[in-house]
Motif scaffolding. Structure first.
Motif, PDB file in Angstrom:
ATOM      1  N   HIS A 142      -1.898   3.852   5.147  1.00  0.00           N
ATOM      2  CA  HIS A 142      -1.030   4.702   5.957  1.00  0.00           C
ATOM      3  C   HIS A 142      -1.787   5.317   7.135  1.00  0.00           C
ATOM      4  O   HIS A 142      -1.244   5.503   8.217  1.00  0.00           O
ATOM      5  CB  HIS A 142      -0.388   5.790   5.097  1.00  0.00           C
ATOM      6  N   ARG A 143      -3.077   5.633   6.936  1.00  0.00           N
ATOM      7  CA  ARG A 143      -3.874   6.166   8.049  1.00  0.00           C
ATOM      8  C   ARG A 143      -4.226   5.058   9.042  1.00  0.00           C
ATOM      9  O   ARG A 143      -4.243   5.275  10.252  1.00  0.00           O
ATOM     10  CB  ARG A 143      -5.139   6.843   7.512  1.00  0.00           C
ATOM     11  N   LEU A 144      -4.520   3.867   8.520  1.00  0.00           N
ATOM     12  CA  LEU A 144      -4.797   2.737   9.403  1.00  0.00           C
ATOM     13  C   LEU A 144      -3.563   2.380  10.231  1.00  0.00           C
ATOM     14  O   LEU A 144      -3.667   2.068  11.425  1.00  0.00           O
ATOM     15  CB  LEU A 144      -5.247   1.525   8.582  1.00  0.00           C
ATOM     16  N   TYR A 145      -2.415   2.417   9.590  1.00  0.00           N
ATOM     17  CA  TYR A 145      -1.166   2.119  10.287  1.00  0.00           C
ATOM     18  C   TYR A 145      -0.950   3.117  11.424  1.00  0.00           C
ATOM     19  O   TYR A 145      -0.505   2.765  12.523  1.00  0.00           O
ATOM     20  CB  TYR A 145      -0.025   2.175   9.280  1.00  0.00           C
ATOM     21  N   PHE A 146      -1.282   4.380  11.167  1.00  0.00           N
ATOM     22  CA  PHE A 146      -1.187   5.412  12.207  1.00  0.00           C
ATOM     23  C   PHE A 146      -2.107   5.085  13.378  1.00  0.00           C
ATOM     24  O   PHE A 146      -1.706   5.150  14.546  1.00  0.00           O
ATOM     25  CB  PHE A 146      -1.534   6.776  11.615  1.00  0.00           C
ATOM     26  N   ALA A 147      -3.359   4.733  13.076  1.00  0.00           N
ATOM     27  CA  ALA A 147      -4.315   4.385  14.134  1.00  0.00           C
ATOM     28  C   ALA A 147      -3.852   3.163  14.911  1.00  0.00           C
ATOM     29  O   ALA A 147      -3.985   3.092  16.145  1.00  0.00           O
ATOM     30  CB  ALA A 147      -5.694   4.141  13.531  1.00  0.00           C
ATOM     31  N   ASP A 148      -3.297   2.201  14.175  1.00  0.00           N
ATOM     32  CA  ASP A 148      -2.785   0.978  14.783  1.00  0.00           C
ATOM     33  C   ASP A 148      -1.689   1.299  15.797  1.00  0.00           C
ATOM     34  O   ASP A 148      -1.731   0.872  16.959  1.00  0.00           O
ATOM     35  CB  ASP A 148      -2.251   0.096  13.646  1.00  0.00           C
ATOM     36  N   LEU A 149      -0.699   2.067  15.382  1.00  0.00           N
ATOM     37  CA  LEU A 149       0.410   2.421  16.260  1.00  0.00           C
ATOM     38  C   LEU A 149      -0.032   3.331  17.406  1.00  0.00           C
ATOM     39  O   LEU A 149       0.482   3.252  18.515  1.00  0.00           O
ATOM     40  CB  LEU A 149       1.511   3.101  15.454  1.00  0.00           C
ATOM     41  N   LEU A 150      -0.978   4.208  17.111  1.00  0.00           N
ATOM     42  CA  LEU A 150      -1.489   5.096  18.149  1.00  0.00           C
ATOM     43  C   LEU A 150      -2.116   4.301  19.289  1.00  0.00           C
ATOM     44  O   LEU A 150      -1.858   4.562  20.472  1.00  0.00           O
ATOM     45  CB  LEU A 150      -2.520   6.058  17.554  1.00  0.00           C
ATOM     46  N   GLY A 151      -2.927   3.320  18.948  1.00  0.00           N
ATOM     47  CA  GLY A 151      -3.559   2.496  19.981  1.00  0.00           C
ATOM     48  C   GLY A 151      -2.538   1.754  20.825  1.00  0.00           C
ATOM     49  O   GLY A 151      -2.637   1.702  22.060  1.00  0.00           O
ATOM     50  N   GLY A 670       5.772   8.762  11.091  1.00  0.00           N
ATOM     51  CA  GLY A 670       6.476   8.452   9.853  1.00  0.00           C
ATOM     52  C   GLY A 670       5.580   7.766   8.844  1.00  0.00           C
ATOM     53  O   GLY A 670       5.622   8.065   7.647  1.00  0.00           O
ATOM     54  N   SER A 671       4.759   6.845   9.327  1.00  0.00           N
ATOM     55  CA  SER A 671       3.835   6.138   8.437  1.00  0.00           C
ATOM     56  C   SER A 671       2.789   7.080   7.856  1.00  0.00           C
ATOM     57  O   SER A 671       2.506   7.050   6.657  1.00  0.00           O
ATOM     58  CB  SER A 671       3.154   5.011   9.214  1.00  0.00           C
ATOM     59  N   LEU A 672       2.211   7.941   8.695  1.00  0.00           N
ATOM     60  CA  LEU A 672       1.104   8.797   8.265  1.00  0.00           C
ATOM     61  C   LEU A 672       1.571   9.909   7.334  1.00  0.00           C
ATOM     62  O   LEU A 672       0.938  10.193   6.310  1.00  0.00           O
ATOM     63  CB  LEU A 672       0.416   9.394   9.487  1.00  0.00           C
ATOM     64  N   ILE A 673       2.696  10.531   7.649  1.00  0.00           N
ATOM     65  CA  ILE A 673       3.092  11.754   6.949  1.00  0.00           C
ATOM     66  C   ILE A 673       4.084  11.500   5.820  1.00  0.00           C
ATOM     67  O   ILE A 673       3.990  12.098   4.747  1.00  0.00           O
ATOM     68  CB  ILE A 673       3.688  12.767   7.957  1.00  0.00           C
ATOM     69  N   ILE A 674       5.025  10.568   6.033  1.00  0.00           N
ATOM     70  CA  ILE A 674       6.127  10.437   5.081  1.00  0.00           C
ATOM     71  C   ILE A 674       5.960   9.278   4.113  1.00  0.00           C
ATOM     72  O   ILE A 674       6.275   9.409   2.932  1.00  0.00           O
ATOM     73  CB  ILE A 674       7.463  10.298   5.853  1.00  0.00           C
ATOM     74  N   SER A 675       5.460   8.124   4.600  1.00  0.00           N
ATOM     75  CA  SER A 675       5.472   6.919   3.758  1.00  0.00           C
ATOM     76  C   SER A 675       4.716   7.103   2.443  1.00  0.00           C
ATOM     77  O   SER A 675       5.099   6.548   1.411  1.00  0.00           O
ATOM     78  CB  SER A 675       4.890   5.729   4.541  1.00  0.00           C
ATOM     79  N   LYS A 676       3.652   7.891   2.436  1.00  0.00           N
ATOM     80  CA  LYS A 676       2.872   8.055   1.212  1.00  0.00           C
ATOM     81  C   LYS A 676       3.634   8.816   0.135  1.00  0.00           C
ATOM     82  O   LYS A 676       3.263   8.781  -1.033  1.00  0.00           O
ATOM     83  CB  LYS A 676       1.556   8.768   1.534  1.00  0.00           C
ATOM     84  N   HIS A 677       4.734   9.495   0.524  1.00  0.00           N
ATOM     85  CA  HIS A 677       5.524  10.249  -0.444  1.00  0.00           C
ATOM     86  C   HIS A 677       6.678   9.434  -1.010  1.00  0.00           C
ATOM     87  O   HIS A 677       7.377   9.915  -1.901  1.00  0.00           O
ATOM     88  CB  HIS A 677       6.076  11.515   0.212  1.00  0.00           C
ATOM     89  N   ILE A 678       6.907   8.235  -0.504  1.00  0.00           N
ATOM     90  CA  ILE A 678       7.987   7.378  -1.003  1.00  0.00           C
ATOM     91  C   ILE A 678       7.460   6.611  -2.207  1.00  0.00           C
ATOM     92  O   ILE A 678       6.739   5.612  -2.070  1.00  0.00           O
ATOM     93  CB  ILE A 678       8.482   6.419   0.101  1.00  0.00           C
ATOM     94  N   ARG A 679       7.816   7.076  -3.411  1.00  0.00           N
ATOM     95  CA  ARG A 679       7.249   6.509  -4.634  1.00  0.00           C
ATOM     96  C   ARG A 679       8.282   5.831  -5.522  1.00  0.00           C
ATOM     97  O   ARG A 679       7.919   5.280  -6.559  1.00  0.00           O
ATOM     98  CB  ARG A 679       6.560   7.620  -5.446  1.00  0.00           C
ATOM     99  N   SER A 680       9.559   5.875  -5.145  1.00  0.00           N
ATOM    100  CA  SER A 680      10.591   5.285  -5.996  1.00  0.00           C
ATOM    101  C   SER A 680      11.525   4.427  -5.162  1.00  0.00           C
ATOM    102  O   SER A 680      11.641   4.597  -3.938  1.00  0.00           O
ATOM    103  CB  SER A 680      11.398   6.378  -6.695  1.00  0.00           C
ATOM    104  N   VAL A 681      12.225   3.525  -5.853  1.00  0.00           N
ATOM    105  CA  VAL A 681      13.155   2.665  -5.158  1.00  0.00           C
ATOM    106  C   VAL A 681      14.300   3.478  -4.559  1.00  0.00           C
ATOM    107  O   VAL A 681      14.819   3.155  -3.484  1.00  0.00           O
ATOM    108  CB  VAL A 681      13.688   1.562  -6.094  1.00  0.00           C
ATOM    109  N   GLY A 682      14.667   4.558  -5.231  1.00  0.00           N
ATOM    110  CA  GLY A 682      15.730   5.402  -4.713  1.00  0.00           C
ATOM    111  C   GLY A 682      15.351   6.054  -3.396  1.00  0.00           C
ATOM    112  O   GLY A 682      16.170   6.127  -2.467  1.00  0.00           O
ATOM    113  N   ALA A 683      14.126   6.543  -3.317  1.00  0.00           N
ATOM    114  CA  ALA A 683      13.667   7.174  -2.083  1.00  0.00           C
ATOM    115  C   ALA A 683      13.594   6.171  -0.941  1.00  0.00           C
ATOM    116  O   ALA A 683      13.986   6.465   0.197  1.00  0.00           O
ATOM    117  CB  ALA A 683      12.309   7.823  -2.314  1.00  0.00           C
ATOM    118  N   ILE A 734       8.518   3.974   8.257  1.00  0.00           N
ATOM    119  CA  ILE A 734       8.254   4.200   6.833  1.00  0.00           C
ATOM    120  C   ILE A 734       8.366   2.943   5.963  1.00  0.00           C
ATOM    121  O   ILE A 734       7.493   2.691   5.122  1.00  0.00           O
ATOM    122  CB  ILE A 734       9.198   5.301   6.301  1.00  0.00           C
ATOM    123  N   PRO A 735       9.413   2.117   6.070  1.00  0.00           N
ATOM    124  CA  PRO A 735       9.621   1.034   5.095  1.00  0.00           C
ATOM    125  C   PRO A 735       8.512  -0.001   5.025  1.00  0.00           C
ATOM    126  O   PRO A 735       8.179  -0.484   3.931  1.00  0.00           O
ATOM    127  CB  PRO A 735      10.933   0.395   5.567  1.00  0.00           C
TER     128      PRO A 735
END
Length: 825
Positions: A142-151, A670-683, A734-735
């Protein structure tokens, strides 16, 4: 040895740099190809970039490098990206093709194939770096994804500014240099000679960059473009060149002509003995859209040298409009349009020009040469986009005029079929006519074609705009006059029905100059234009016509898409006839086939072989469907949003930059802050359904919001655009990382398949969204994007059910598709 903290920082910084470099390279090549080939080939860059990134992930998966080897190879891979980036300088300086010359089709295909090899190698090597970083530090995805999008976001904002400073080819050298710098950042635990190689490479590429900035290379321009023709005719290159955000502006050395170089030419009734010498300098944008800067001393006396205006169809409006009109000029080129208005003694001239370099030339470097046109008391020269200006102005004008504004050879050949234009829609003409005084005249000069196509569609736009304004008989408000050869024509639209004396004056003037009326509001002529305007059912007439001429709208602004898919022909009957060959449609078909073929060769086939090595994947089909839907749906929504905000912001490059950068930045959040909290299929399902629901809201709300806020200032519209994009883009970030993380925990071997299929459908999505938008509307295309995310919600539960049977465990390789996306224009 690098201490852990430094190593941690360097991987994020290196990823940011490489990600930004890849996107910057794509944008740079869209500018270079717009000059060297034609702008529609820039779509090819996007597909190749997506394919290169997908193939890179597949390659590393098949090679099965472990974490240690991945880390050891990072520096080498970054150097490889540096070298392959520089190799493109060889390609652009040695490969010259002209895709509008049917006789050269063999060499065109060969040249495009060579470009494909160079570009694919570059994006493949850049993708290897990104894939290796994600594979080595998968736990920090999730942090790498943030760096990727930031660049990628930073590159989107800055690259066009840098191009203006150093030019397109020098950007390629700069990207090569940045690649070498990233090799030092990523080169952990390697032998000394590799660091020395990187250091030597940096020195060499710095020297190369300096040389290219001081001595820019001369890029080949095809002879089907006016700049290419002018360079051959004058046996010299431009005396002035500048890259800007709109395109590359070139000014050729002075020539002296007696035959005025204007759209529609002049009548043969303009006698040879009366033709004055006309010194001028030819001006082009991206090698086409040629206009001339005529030498002028600024006095009314010197205007007499331009008596040829009385014998040109571009003057038609001034023969039916009121004397001393208040005039709005949409596009001024080298100042000819202003000279025309001055010649007919316009009391007020408001001239708007999209390209800031053109305005700077008229106000600065060539101000004396052109008679300081912009400083005349009657004239106001403004940097603005035509549709945006019409949306905000509260003034009313006696004449609103546009002349050409496009390269007619490319338009006639269908080369702009992939291009949208918000100047040529029903809504645009409705705004223009509404900005006229009660007896004002709207005038537009374009190509006619045989059979009629371009002017016929423009006529339909005007008629439909009038109907929307409550006019029951549009034919009474329209007249069309063609030049002596019948090649170009001027459409005249009056806000009130034309008066008999106006048309009588137009007839007399036309007869004196051997011009032909294509529609006369007081006499039914035997022309397709009259048949169309008097048709009891215009929609039936359009359906029966051999070309697509239905009035295009802001929801389907493809004015130049006039070839029908069901009756395309590429046989000898079209050979060498640029006005009939559907080159744009051929390009679109080729892009689709290239996307499918290359995706199979570079992604699917290697993965099939990899699976046969012993991996069995129960539940893999819905899992891979999830990532495939994400790839296509993201592209659908992103590309349509770019088009929507182009209309709202006004300046195409500002709209593209704002949309892409905002989507990348908020997706990164969204990737850095939210995606790591999505732990269920419902979320996850809630996020996906929210994206689909929000997309539908955007479809309904954006046109209304844009209409209400269009009059706001440029900075305000850009800021509010970013705020509008934020909610949807944040959710869209996020997805993908959530799915990769869950898949990596349950089935690491399937991660590479997920990325590969995501890449394949991103490529297909970038082509399909154009085809669907052209065939229907942007609304339909965006609904397909919403449907894609809804479909992903239905199959997303597979991420919690998939299991792997087999004996091989491979380190997951995670690669962000967003890092290899680029604006579409």
């Amino acid at each position: 040895m690098t201490i852990p903290f430094q190593q941690s920082i360097s991987k994020y910084l290196g990823l940011t740099i490489i990600s930004g470099s890849i996107l910057a390279l794509q944008i740079t090549f869209t500018r270079i190809f717009s000059l060297m080939i034609w702008h529609h080939f820039t779509y090819m860059v996007i597909g190749i970039a997506l394919l290169g990134g997908g193939a890179a992930g597949t390659f590393l998966a098949v090679r099965r490098w472990g974490p240690t080897k991945l880390q050891q190879r990072l520096g080498q891979l970054a150097l490889l990206f540096s070298f392959t980036s520089l190799s493109n300088l060889v390609a652009i300086n040695t490969i010259a093709i002209d895709p509008l010359r049917a006789a050269q089709i063999g060499w065109v295909i060969a040249g495009l194939s060579i470009y494909f090899i160079y570009l694919f190698s570059t994006f493949f090597s850049g993708g290897l770096v990104i894939a290796a970083i994600f594979g080595r530090w998968a736990g920090a995805s999730h942090r790498l994804y943030f760096a990727d999008l930031l660049g990628a976001g930073v590159a989107t904002i800055t690259v066009l500014q840098v191009i203006q400073l150093i030019g397109g080819p020098a950007i390629i050298a700069l990207i090569g240099l940045i690649g070498a710098v990233s090799a030092l950042l990523l080169d952990h635990e390697v032998r000394g000679w590799q660091r020395w190689l990187a250091a030597i490479t940096i020195i060499g590429e710095t020297v190369l960059l300096g040389v290219m900035v001081i001595f820019p290379p001369t890029l080949a321009v095809p002879s089907s473009k006016e700049l290419g023709w002018a360079m051959q005719a004058q046996q010299t290159g431009p005396e002035f060149t500048r890259w800007d955000a709109v395109g590359r502006v070139d000014v050729m050395p002075e020539i002296i002509v007696t035959e005025p170089m204007i759209v529609g030419a002049v009548s043969s009734s303009y006698g040879v003995e009366s033709r004055a010498a006309l010194p001028l300098k030819l001006v082009t944008i991206d090698g086409s859209s040629m206009t001339g800067m005529y030498q002028f001393d600024g006095s009314d006396t010197d205007l007499e040298r331009f008596r040829f205006f009385d014998h040109a169809i571009i003057s038609a409006a001034y023969h039916v409009a009121k004397k001393h009109p208040r005039t709005l000029l949409i596009g001024v080129g080298g100042g000819l349009d202003i000279l025309l208005a001055r010649f007919y003694k316009a009391s007020q001239i408001t001239a708007i020009e999209l390209n800031p370099t053109i305005v700077q030339l008229l106000k600065g470097r060539y101000a004396d040469y052109t008679g300081r046109l912009a400083e005349h008391p009657s004239t106001e020269l403004i940097i603005a986009e035509g549709r945006s200006f019409l949306s905000r102005t509260t003034e009313q004008y006696d004449v609103i005029q546009g002349i050409g504004l496009d390269n007619l050879a490319a338009l006639s050949g269908g080369a702009y079929v992939l291009a949208e234009s918000y100047l040529y829609t029903v809504e645009a003409l409705e705004q223009a006519i509404s900005a006229l005084t009660p007896n004002g005249i709207f005038s537009w000069t374009r190509d006619v074609n045989n059979p009629p196509r371009e002017m016929l569609r423009l006529t339909g736009l005007a008629a439909e705009a009038l109907r929307r304004m409550g006019v029951r008989d549009p034919a009474a408000h329209i007249t069309i006059i063609a030049n002596e050869r019948g090649v170009n024509a001027t459409l005249l639209v009056s806000r009130t029905p034309f008066r008999s004396e106006q048309i009588q004056q137009l007839r007399r003037w036309g007869a004196e100059n051997n011009f032909t009326l294509l529609h006369d509001p007081f006499e039914r002529l035997n022309t397709p234009f009259a048949d169309y305007l008097y048709a009891s059912d215009p929609r039936a007439f359009e359906q029966a016509y051999m070309f697509q001429i239905f009035p295009v709208t802001d929801d389907n602004p493809f004015f130049y898409n006039y070839f029908r898919w069901e009756n395309l022909h590429f046989d000898r009957a079209y050979e060498g006839r640029l006005n009939r060959f559907p080159i744009g449609n051929l390009i679109l078909l080729t892009m689709a086939l290239l996307a499918v073929g290359a995706a199979f060769v570079f992604i699917i086939a290697p993965l099939v072989r990899y699976q046969r090595d012993g991996i069995r994947l129960p539940g893999s089909l819905p899992t891979l469907t999830y990532f495939s839907l994400l790839g296509a749906a993201y592209m659908f929504i992103q590309i349509v949003l770019i088009q929507r905000f182009t209309l709202f912001i006004g300046y195409p490059i500002h709209a593209t930059t704002t949309t892409i950068a905002s989507m990348l930045a908020f997706a990164a959040i969204g990737s850095l802050i939210i995606s790591k909290h999505i732990r269920s299929v419902g979320a996850l399902r809630l996020i996906l359904i929210s994206i689909a629901f929000l997309t539908v809201i955007y479809i309904v709300a954006l046109p209304r919001l844009f209409s209400a806020w269009m009059h706001w200032s440029d900075p305000a519209r850009i800021v509010v655009s970013m705020l509008i994009i934020a909610p949807l883009a944040t959710l869209m970030g996020i997805p993908f990382p959530t799915g990769l993380r869950q898949l990596g925990a349950r089935a690491p071997e399937l991660v590479v398949w997920a990325w590969g299929m995501n890449g394949v459908f991103s490529v297909l999505g970038s082509v399909l969204v154009i085809i669907i938008s052209m065939s229907s509307t942007f609304t339909v295309a965006m609904l397909w994007g919403a449907a894609g995310y809804s479909g992903a919600a239905l199959v997303g539960k597979a991420l919690w059910q998939v299991a792997v049977q087999g004996e091989t465990v491979v380190t997951p390789i995670k690669l962000s598709k967003t890092s290899i996306q680029t604006p579409l224009s």
